[in-house]
Motif scaffolding. Structure first.
Motif: not given
Length: 128
Positions: A1-8, A35-43, A75-80
């Motif tokens: 993941m990009k550092a900017k994405t995780v920072s956000k 966490v963030v990478g898994n959400v992007y990968f599933v999406k 596969e649920i990556a993120w539950k809002a």
């Protein structure tokens, strides 16, 4: 993941990063990258450009990725929501007892792997 994405992600969910205290932030950054990478990968599967190409006419705002549920093929990556995935992420981020493993190794060479020379043949004796 990009550092900017995780920072956000950190900013959006109020995860403070303290570099001055210790190196614990490295472990927490690694966890958030997963966490963030898994959400992007599933999406988006492996290739976001391919996903957008296969779904023409849809627009995406990646800055609002974690407002909605993210799932694919069961596969649920993120539950809002306040009782969703963020609860588990917050619980993990509150932990401050990270297991650190250090590699032990033996250094060879350098000090003990020197060529033995006869008296007067070394660099020091030639300079005098």
């Amino acid at each position: 993941m990009k550092a900017k994405t995780v920072s956000k992600f950190r900013q959006d969910f109020d995860f403070i990063k303290v570099r001055d205290m210790n190196d614990l932030h490295h472990a927490k950054d690694a966890y958030l990258n997963i966490v963030v990478g898994n959400v992007y990968f599933v999406k988006f599967t492996k290739n976001a450009a391919w996903f957008v190409k296969e779904n023409p006419g849809r627009t995406y705002n990646l800055e609002k990725m974690f407002i909605w549920d993210v799932a694919r093929d069961g596969e649920i990556a993120w539950k809002a929501g306040k009782s969703g995935s963020i609860v588990q992420v917050r619980a993990m981020m509150e932990k401050n007892h990270i297991l650190v493993t250090r590699r032990s190794y033996e250094v060879k060479g350098g000090l003990f792997d020197q060529q033995i020379l006869k008296k007067g043949k070394g660099l020091f004796w030639n300079m005098c």
